[in-house]
Write an enzyme that holds these catalytic residues in place. Structure first.
Site, short mmCIF file in Angstrom:
data_model
loop_
_atom_site.label_atom_id
_atom_site.label_comp_id
_atom_site.label_asym_id
_atom_site.label_seq_id
_atom_site.Cartn_x
_atom_site.Cartn_y
_atom_site.Cartn_z
N LYS A 179 62.40 14.18 12.74
CA LYS A 179 62.50 14.71 14.11
C LYS A 179 63.79 14.17 14.75
O LYS A 179 64.51 13.40 14.14
CB LYS A 179 61.28 14.30 14.92
CG LYS A 179 59.97 14.29 14.15
CD LYS A 179 59.50 15.65 13.65
CE LYS A 179 58.19 15.47 12.90
NZ LYS A 179 57.59 16.66 12.39
C1 LIG Z 1 56.02 16.12 11.99
C2 LIG Z 1 54.91 16.87 12.58
C3 LIG Z 1 53.65 16.28 12.78
C4 LIG Z 1 53.31 14.91 12.25
O1 LIG Z 1 54.06 13.91 12.85
P1 LIG Z 1 53.88 12.41 12.30
O2 LIG Z 1 54.54 11.58 13.35
O3 LIG Z 1 54.61 12.35 10.99
O4 LIG Z 1 52.44 12.14 12.16
C5 LIG Z 1 52.68 17.02 13.43
N1 LIG Z 1 52.91 18.26 13.86
C6 LIG Z 1 54.10 18.88 13.68
C7 LIG Z 1 54.31 20.26 14.20
C8 LIG Z 1 55.13 18.20 13.02
O5 LIG Z 1 56.30 18.82 12.82
#
Ligand SMILES: *Cc1c(COP(=O)(O)O)cnc(C)c1O
Length: 375
Positions: A179
């Site tokens: 992210k």
């Molecule tokens: C990356 C992601 C998650 C999970 O995030 P984590 O912090 O790795 O648990 C959940 N939903 C979406 C849409 C994502 O892109």
């Protein structure tokens, strides 16, 4: 050496902030987590932030808070990282997959309305790849059913002129390196509801009436009690120290990503290729830059293979949970938009080290893989 699809922007400042935290002697959830919560919530326009171990645990806590349990249904997109649907299963409830608009990758008021039943306990929308979903329209058809926002990818995206998160009932965020902001692993829940924030703080910390940091600050003999069965979903101060530095970089990161995305659009247009772009109601932070394959293009895996040969680490488009073995046999309505985007789109590299020459090379390699010539 292939061009990676994503690379976190990390500097000496993050290293120093982490080192300082270690030297302070307080490494678990403490003052830096509190400061990060406050700063992050402010940035996304929410009254309260509750840091958690990752976005997945954040989504789980949001549904648990809303009382989602066995026999309940939660409307979710199948087109999402698998954690969205899994969070529903953690509660013993049933994810009900609603289709997405293949132009945005997001649920719409129409697709959500079609998935609502008397058993619907919540709706979990996703701002997919950073593209803001039309929350206002979805909340309007949701009536009394609470709408939770999976904002994992959407830090700094905007919706109706405000940051995504503004006015959200509950939004969950991710700080995974894929992210825009990263704390290694990490997440946050934001809300405007003070009572919910208090309960979420308790739920992430074993149901304790008082956090360890608060007991430490109080001095003297303070005994906590355990008021409900809860979880250990805490973030550490080491992560939060990094998060505070990262947050200071967010505006610059988005500005650069949007400039790179604009350049991709320029390069892709003569090839007639459609790529992710801003929806009518907001702006994306371009967490993922996806391109739809044209009709008649080779199989996605063939295209990805050719890109890899050209030194480009592209990825398949956003996944669809219902197509994975973990959801085999899970009943669902037809999901044509979801299947189109999941099987016929790919994600191009986009990060701070991508140069104009890289972008030309990447789009050139894609044109070759698709047998296209610029017109
Ligand atoms: C990356 C992601 C998650 C999970 O995030 P984590 O912090 O790795 O648990 C959940 N939903 C979406 C849409 C994502 O892109």
């Amino acid at each position: 050496m292939a061009i990676p699809v994503m690379k976190p922007l990390l500097g000496e400042e993050e290293a120093l902030a982490v080192a300082e935290t270690v030297r302070s002697g307080w490494v678990a959830q403490g003052p830096r987590v509190a400061a990060f919560e406050k700063a992050f919530a402010e940035r996304v326009g929410a009254a309260h932030g509750v840091a958690v171990s990752n976005c997945t645990t954040g989504l789980h806590l949001c549904l648990h808070l809303l009382g989602v349990g066995p026999g309940d249904e939660v409307v979710v997109p199948s087109l999402s990282f698998i954690a969205t649907a899994n969070a529903v299963r953690y509660c013993g409830a049933t994810p009900v997959f609603a289709d997405i608009d293949p132009l945005t990758g997001n649920l719409t008021a129409e697709t959500v309305a079609a998935a609502i039943t008397p058993a619907t306990k919540a709706i979990m929308i996703v701002h997919q790849g950073g593209v803001p979903a039309d929350v206002k329209a979805i909340r309007a058809i949701a009536g009394d059913v609470p709408v939770v926002e999976d904002a994992a990818c959407a830090a700094g995206s905007t919706l109706d002129g405000n940051p995504v998160g503004t006015g959200a009932l509950l939004a969950a965020w991710s700080f995974h390196p894929r992210k825009l902001l990263t704390t290694g692993e990490g997440g946050m829940i934001t809300t405007d509801d003070a009572e919910w924030a208090t309960r979420l703080r308790r739920l992430r910390e074993h149901g304790m009436s008082m956090s360890a940091a608060d007991r430490h600050a109080a001095g003297g003999a303070v005994v906590e009690s355990y008021v409900e069965t809860a979880f250990n979903y805490r973030m550490t101060d080491i992560q939060a120290a990094m998060g505070l530095v990262q947050l200071g970089r967010l505006n610059g990161i988005i500005e650069q990503r949007r400039a790179l995305a604009a350049r991709y659009h320029e390069l892709l247009a003569p090839l007639g290729l459609r790529a992710v772009t801003d929806p009518a109601h907001g702006t994306t932070n371009y967490q993922s830059f996806w391109v739809a394959l044209p009709d008649g293009a080779p199989d996605l895996l063939v295209v990805l293979g050719k890109l890899a040969e050209a030194g480009v680490s592209a990825r398949r488009g956003i996944m669809a949970a219902h197509m994975e073995p973990a959801y085999a046999g899970h009943p669902h309505a037809p999901l044509p938009g979801t299947e189109e985007l999941a099987t016929r789109s790919l994600i191009l590299p986009l990060h701070h080290e991508i140069t104009d020459a890289d972008q030309k090379h990447i789009v050139g390699a894609l044109a070759d893989a698709l047998g296209l010539v610029a017109s």
